[in-house]
Write an enzyme that holds these catalytic residues in place. Structure first.
Site, PDB file in Angstrom:
ATOM      1  N   GLU A   1      37.466  32.648  33.569  1.00  0.00           N
ATOM      2  CA  GLU A   1      36.062  32.699  33.184  1.00  0.00           C
ATOM      3  C   GLU A   1      35.698  31.590  32.189  1.00  0.00           C
ATOM      4  OE1 GLU A   1      35.367  36.691  31.860  1.00  0.00           O
ATOM      5  OE2 GLU A   1      35.315  37.413  33.929  1.00  0.00           O
ATOM      6  N   VAL A   2      34.418  31.244  32.176  1.00  0.00           N
ATOM      7  CA  VAL A   2      33.919  30.294  31.192  1.00  0.00           C
ATOM      8  C   VAL A   2      32.924  31.057  30.313  1.00  0.00           C
ATOM      9  CG1 VAL A   2      32.745  28.099  30.843  1.00  0.00           C
ATOM     10  CG2 VAL A   2      34.151  28.426  32.869  1.00  0.00           C
TER      11      VAL A   2
ATOM     12  N   ASP B   1      36.294  15.016  43.615  1.00  0.00           N
ATOM     13  CA  ASP B   1      35.476  16.193  43.939  1.00  0.00           C
ATOM     14  C   ASP B   1      34.091  16.040  43.328  1.00  0.00           C
ATOM     15  OD1 ASP B   1      34.820  18.608  44.994  1.00  0.00           O
ATOM     16  OD2 ASP B   1      35.986  19.822  43.599  1.00  0.00           O
TER      17      ASP B   1
ATOM     18  N   LEU C   1      29.408  32.421  31.020  1.00  0.00           N
ATOM     19  CA  LEU C   1      28.611  31.372  31.646  1.00  0.00           C
ATOM     20  C   LEU C   1      28.899  31.251  33.129  1.00  0.00           C
ATOM     21  CD1 LEU C   1      29.021  28.554  28.970  1.00  0.00           C
ATOM     22  CD2 LEU C   1      26.971  29.852  29.450  1.00  0.00           C
ATOM     23  N   GLY C   2      30.120  31.532  33.503  1.00  0.00           N
ATOM     24  CA  GLY C   2      30.468  31.385  34.907  1.00  0.00           C
ATOM     25  C   GLY C   2      31.922  31.690  35.126  1.00  0.00           C
TER      26      GLY C   2
HETATM   27  P1  ADP Z   1      35.442  25.468  38.778  1.00  0.00           P
HETATM   28  O1  ADP Z   1      36.741  25.183  38.171  1.00  0.00           O
HETATM   29  O2  ADP Z   1      35.507  26.510  39.826  1.00  0.00           O
HETATM   30  O3  ADP Z   1      34.726  24.262  39.317  1.00  0.00           O
HETATM   31  P2  ADP Z   1      34.484  25.866  36.070  1.00  0.00           P
HETATM   32  O4  ADP Z   1      35.548  26.756  35.580  1.00  0.00           O
HETATM   33  O5  ADP Z   1      34.515  24.457  35.617  1.00  0.00           O
HETATM   34  O6  ADP Z   1      34.440  26.012  37.659  1.00  0.00           O
HETATM   35  O7  ADP Z   1      33.077  26.465  35.689  1.00  0.00           O
HETATM   36  C1  ADP Z   1      32.517  27.600  36.290  1.00  0.00           C
HETATM   37  C2  ADP Z   1      31.036  27.694  35.919  1.00  0.00           C
HETATM   38  O8  ADP Z   1      30.899  27.882  34.516  1.00  0.00           O
HETATM   39  C3  ADP Z   1      30.216  26.429  36.228  1.00  0.00           C
HETATM   40  O9  ADP Z   1      29.721  26.428  37.547  1.00  0.00           O
HETATM   41  C4  ADP Z   1      29.111  26.478  35.197  1.00  0.00           C
HETATM   42  O10 ADP Z   1      28.044  27.274  35.661  1.00  0.00           O
HETATM   43  C5  ADP Z   1      29.780  27.172  34.017  1.00  0.00           C
HETATM   44  N1  ADP Z   1      30.248  26.174  33.028  1.00  0.00           N
HETATM   45  C6  ADP Z   1      31.444  25.551  33.008  1.00  0.00           C
HETATM   46  N2  ADP Z   1      31.549  24.706  31.956  1.00  0.00           N
HETATM   47  C7  ADP Z   1      30.372  24.790  31.292  1.00  0.00           C
HETATM   48  C8  ADP Z   1      29.843  24.133  30.123  1.00  0.00           C
HETATM   49  N3  ADP Z   1      30.553  23.233  29.450  1.00  0.00           N
HETATM   50  N4  ADP Z   1      28.595  24.462  29.737  1.00  0.00           N
HETATM   51  C9  ADP Z   1      27.861  25.364  30.431  1.00  0.00           C
HETATM   52  N5  ADP Z   1      28.297  26.004  31.539  1.00  0.00           N
HETATM   53  C10 ADP Z   1      29.532  25.719  31.977  1.00  0.00           C
END
Ligand code: ADP
Length: 843
Positions: free
Chosen positions: A571-572, A698, A564-565
């Site tokens: 990674e997520v 943030d 997802l990201g």
């Molecule tokens: P960071 O810690 O750099 O702010 P995250 O690790 O929380 O980023 O998440 C990275 C990306 O993964 C997010 O920008 C989003 O696109 C995706 N993501 C995170 N959590 C979720 C979720 N619960 N559902 C869908 N997408 C998510």
């Protein structure tokens, strides 16, 4: 025996390291001053179209190099050139360089001069004869330069330049004489690639969405827009595409931006041909190609590549063919290393064969031996030479490996523990050094004006190894900028005094002082001395320890679906969680989600994370496990019994709000009411957090997630982690503080309260109503944002507010948004009031 196994492992490790030495440039690291300031660039390599007088000749155009000789800058004779636009200061770097950053300064001449270039352009050349005008990724050529004679202004070159010659061309309207001092930052371009020729990329239509895979920064010629020749572009810009080619590193570009890609149907022979021209004959060991492999959308890495070599006028008959292993499992984008068998060439032609409908590349890099042959002594024609050469190299390789192994064994056995501690210390020191290095240039320039800073200028070093680190657009290191505000640059003593109380300035110096981010939750009470604040932990019990209801979920029941990201921790992934409903019991009914297996988002701590990152990850789990609100992303379970650590949260189908709003697909279909509805939900989530005295720190659209039917939930509780500790965040070249979302008191005094969250909410609301089209204060540089913060502090009516978004009713802008940015934190509305006001506006 044990030692032997270790030895073998070490040999393997050392050899692996030797083999996998990165050839591709990492723009985040490649930011060294190239020698205008340090003197490594010789006077004879600095030339100019003209000069105003002998004392302002080209050789004086060195950034911050006012040594009393000359007038302290290069000034062109604009009278000699009627339109004045062709004047330039030229730097010859003697070899190809990857240039990521430029710095400019005016003529100060110890207070006697006041000439500077407000705007300038850059031209560059790799061979000294054909010149290209630089422009940014949006096509803008003009770079905003200096606004006074002494400050250094640094500008990131996006895209970076690969060149040997660079010209700085002041843009002037003749109303003033311009003078410049300049520096270039980057590193040597070891690839030696002068140009590549490729068919330009194609356009894909993916579910009605236009996806463009053209080489948008190509700097060569384009014949009928289909054949690109004699230039470099996205394949060498140091930016690697993401796994999902629809997304790009920057939200501001179209889907597919990071890739150059081709459709199989347009190539009857089933391959794409690329020709790579190098600066001279080289000995190539390998080529690395960064490919996308999202096969679920018809994209796969190449099936086979055949490379031909040419040192003179003829292509050699025996090409090298390579077939990478087919990967039908992982859709990750990756670098594929193609061995080139130490072949000698100055031109390489490679044919990449399709294995699916699409083939997408984002980067190509070459590794070639430092030994340079010229055509007449090409070793392929001389077998003896080749054998001798490879023997010597094997011998040297073995010797280096043996020495490395011996050293490694000694270090590991004797110093294992001590070494770890030293590493930790060193990374911390690196952080300080880096800050000092960055400050050095700026403080030296500044010290002409503010002599009180002169003590700091003493710490300047001319080393080529001072690196200027990149700061990503949303997050900045404010302390270096704050020092420019007169109130905050008077003396380091004052900084020290402030840092004692509020700790925000600890990053800039005072050793050992804890940083403000070390407290989970802070409540800052003004003491009798206005400038000193005390930090007390509020509700620490609330967040202490892990919630007993946060249970371990069996990780084997998670099935990976897609990525997802990527965040700071790792990674997520989207996963199916088998039996999650039963695991959660009736708890889940709140969400009304009965799908089975349940889709969840799994955030995993990256495997190479250090202790600090691990602690911060656990801390985020601890905080999230206690939060339960319809507008806060819910933590469902964890996998922390074994590595890698994972947190399982509810899945938000539409990703983060920033991406969602800026997506072209939603541009037309989101009504004003829907947008305010989103803001209402964020305000509601924040109301809940404020009821717990929890300061988010943030809040921004990038940290809110979008689910079904425009449901919004606040996520990312990562700012409660210690941003300044250890090298983790810094080494990634990332984030420090989100200055464009922060209240003046958070930036200047390190004061984070509910009221500063309210300020950030105002900015978030502004982002929503402008559909995240641009960054807040996009017309201001980071320095100017901090200057503006100083104006909020001074309150002389000079502060600039974010403008009213188009279609935003007056009462939302004036009564709500502007009230979030009131100087006096006590006069800002509470989240309860904001929530009520927004709801009312919908009625
Ligand atoms: P960071 O810690 O750099 O702010 P995250 O690790 O929380 O980023 O998440 C990275 C990306 O993964 C997010 O920008 C989003 O696109 C995706 N993501 C995170 N959590 C979720 C979720 N619960 N559902 C869908 N997408 C998510």
């Amino acid at each position: 025996m044990k030692l032997k196994i270790m030895e073998v492992k070490l040999i393997a490790f050392v050899l692996l390291q030797a083999v996998t030495v990165r050839s591709q440039v990492n723009p985040e690291m490649c930011r060294y001053p190239l020698g205008m300031t340090g003197g490594q660039i010789q006077d004879e390599d600095i030339s100019a179209s003209s000069h105003w007088s002998e004392s302002t000749a080209a050789r004086f155009g060195r950034l911050d190099f006012d040594n009393g000789d000359g007038d302290g800058a290069w000034c062109p004779d604009i009278m000699s050139e009627p339109d004045g636009l062709k004047e330039y200061l030229q730097v010859d770097l003697r070899s190809l360089h990857f240039i990521t950053l430029v710095g400019t300064q005016g003529r100060h001449a110890d207070g006697m001069g006041n000439e500077f270039a407000q705007r300038y352009r850059i031209k560059y050349s790799r061979d000294g004869s054909s010149w290209v005008g630089w422009h940014d990724r949006k096509g803008r050529q003009i770079i905003e330069g200096n606004s006074n004679a002494y400050d250094v202004v640094l500008k990131d070159l996006e895209p970076p330049i690969i060149a040997r010659f660079v010209r700085f061309m002041p843009v002037t309207d003749h109303s003033m004489i311009v003078c410049m001092r300049v520096e270039l930052y980057g590193c040597e371009w070891l690839d030696g690639l002068m140009s590549y020729s490729i068919p330009d990329g194609h356009q894909m239509i993916y579910r009605g969405l236009d996806v463009f895979f053209n080489d948008s920064v190509y700097d060569g010629a384009s014949a009928e827009r289909s054949e690109l020749t004699k230039g470099l572009g996205q394949l060498t810009d140091g930016t690697w595409g993401l796994d999902d080619f629809l997304h790009s590193h920057s939200y501001n570009f179209w889907p597919g931006y990071d890739y150059v890609g081709w459709n199989n149907r347009s190539f009857p022979r089933g391959y794409v041909e690329m020709i790579f021209e190098f600066d001279h004959v080289r000995n190539f060991s390998s080529m690395k190609v960064h490919c996308n492999n999202m096969f679920s959308r018809g994209v796969r890495m190449f099936r086979q590549v055949t490379c031909y070599f040419r040192s003179g006028s003829e292509w050699e008959a025996d090409p090298v063919t390579f077939r990478p292993a087919v990967d039908r499992v992982s859709q990750s984008a990756r670098f594929i290393t193609v061995p080139l068998g130490d072949r000698t060439a100055s031109t390489i032609k490679c044919r990449f064969h399709f294995s699916d409908l699409w083939m997408l590349f984002s980067e190509v890099a070459f590794q070639s031996g430092s030994a340079v042959y010229n055509t007449s002594m090409a070793p392929r024609d001389d077998p003896t030479h080749k054998v001798d050469d490879s023997n010597t190299r094997i011998l040297i390789g073995c010797l280096v490996a043996i020495i490395a192994i011996l050293l490694a064994i000694i270090v590991i056995i004797l110093w294992r523990q001590v070494w770890q501690k030293m590493l930790e210390k060193a990374s911390r020191r690196m952080l300080d050094d880096e800050l000092t290095a960055r400050l050095a240039i700026q403080t030296r320039a500044f010290s002409f004006h503010h002599s009180s800073l002169s003590s700091e200028s003493g710490s300047t070093s001319n080393s080529t190894y001072e690196r200027i680190f990149p700061l990503c657009a949303d997050y900045q290191e404010p302390s270096r900028l704050i020092r420019k505000l007169p109130e905050f640059s008077q003396s380091t003593e004052r900084l020290g005094k402030l840092s004692k109380g509020n700790k925000a300035f600890a990053a800039g110096g005072s050793d050992g002082a804890p940083h403000y981010a070390e407290a989970d939750i802070i409540s800052l009470q003004e003491s009798s001395d206005n400038s000193i604040y005390s930090i007390t932990a509020v509700n620490m019990n609330f967040f202490a320890g892990t919630d007993s209801s946060m249970r371990e979920f069996p990780r084997q029941k998670l099935t990976f679906k897609e990525k997802l990201g990527e965040g700071q921790f790792g990674e997520v992934h989207l996963c199916e969680a088998e039996g999650m409903q039963d695991f959660l019991g009736e708890d889940l009914s709140i969400e009304g989600n009965n799908e089975s297996p349940l889709l969840v988002a799994v955030k995993t701590l990256r495997e190479d994370a250090n202790k600090n990152a691990r602690n911060d990850f656990l801390k985020e789990i601890r905080i999230m496990s206690r939060l339960r609100d319809p507008n806060i992303v819910r933590l469902l379970a964890v996998c922390v019994d074994t590595d890698p650590l994972c947190m399982i949260t509810e899945y938000m189908e539409n990703g983060d709000l920033n991406q969602f709003l800026s997506h072209p697909m939603y541009f037309l279909c989101l009504s004003y009411t829907t947008l305010i509805g989103m803001a209402v939900q964020i305000a509601s989530g924040m109301k809940y957090l404020s009821s717990l005295n929890f300061v988010h720190r943030d809040l921004a659209t990038r940290n809110c997630l979008v689910g079904k039917k425009y449901t919004i939930k606040i996520a990312d509780f990562g700012m409660s982690r210690n941003l300044y500790r250890g090298g983790y965040y810094r080494i990634q070249g990332r984030a420090v503080l989100p200055i464009r979302w922060m209240s003046w008191e958070s930036i200047l005094l390190g004061k984070f309260t509910m009221a500063s969250d309210v300020w950030a909410f105002g900015v978030t609301l502004w982002e929503i109503l402008t559909l995240c089209k641009e960054q807040p204060y996009s017309q201001l540089s980071d320095e100017q944002v901090i200057e503006n913060t100083g104006e909020f502090f001074r309150e002389q009516g000079k502060q600039v507010y974010l403008p009213k978004p188009p279609c935003c009713p007056d009462r939302i802008y004036k009564d709500l948004m502007l009230s979030c940015w009131r100087r006096n934190a006590k006069q800002r509305p509470s989240f309860q009031e904001i929530h009520a006001q927004l709801l009312e506006s919908l009625a």
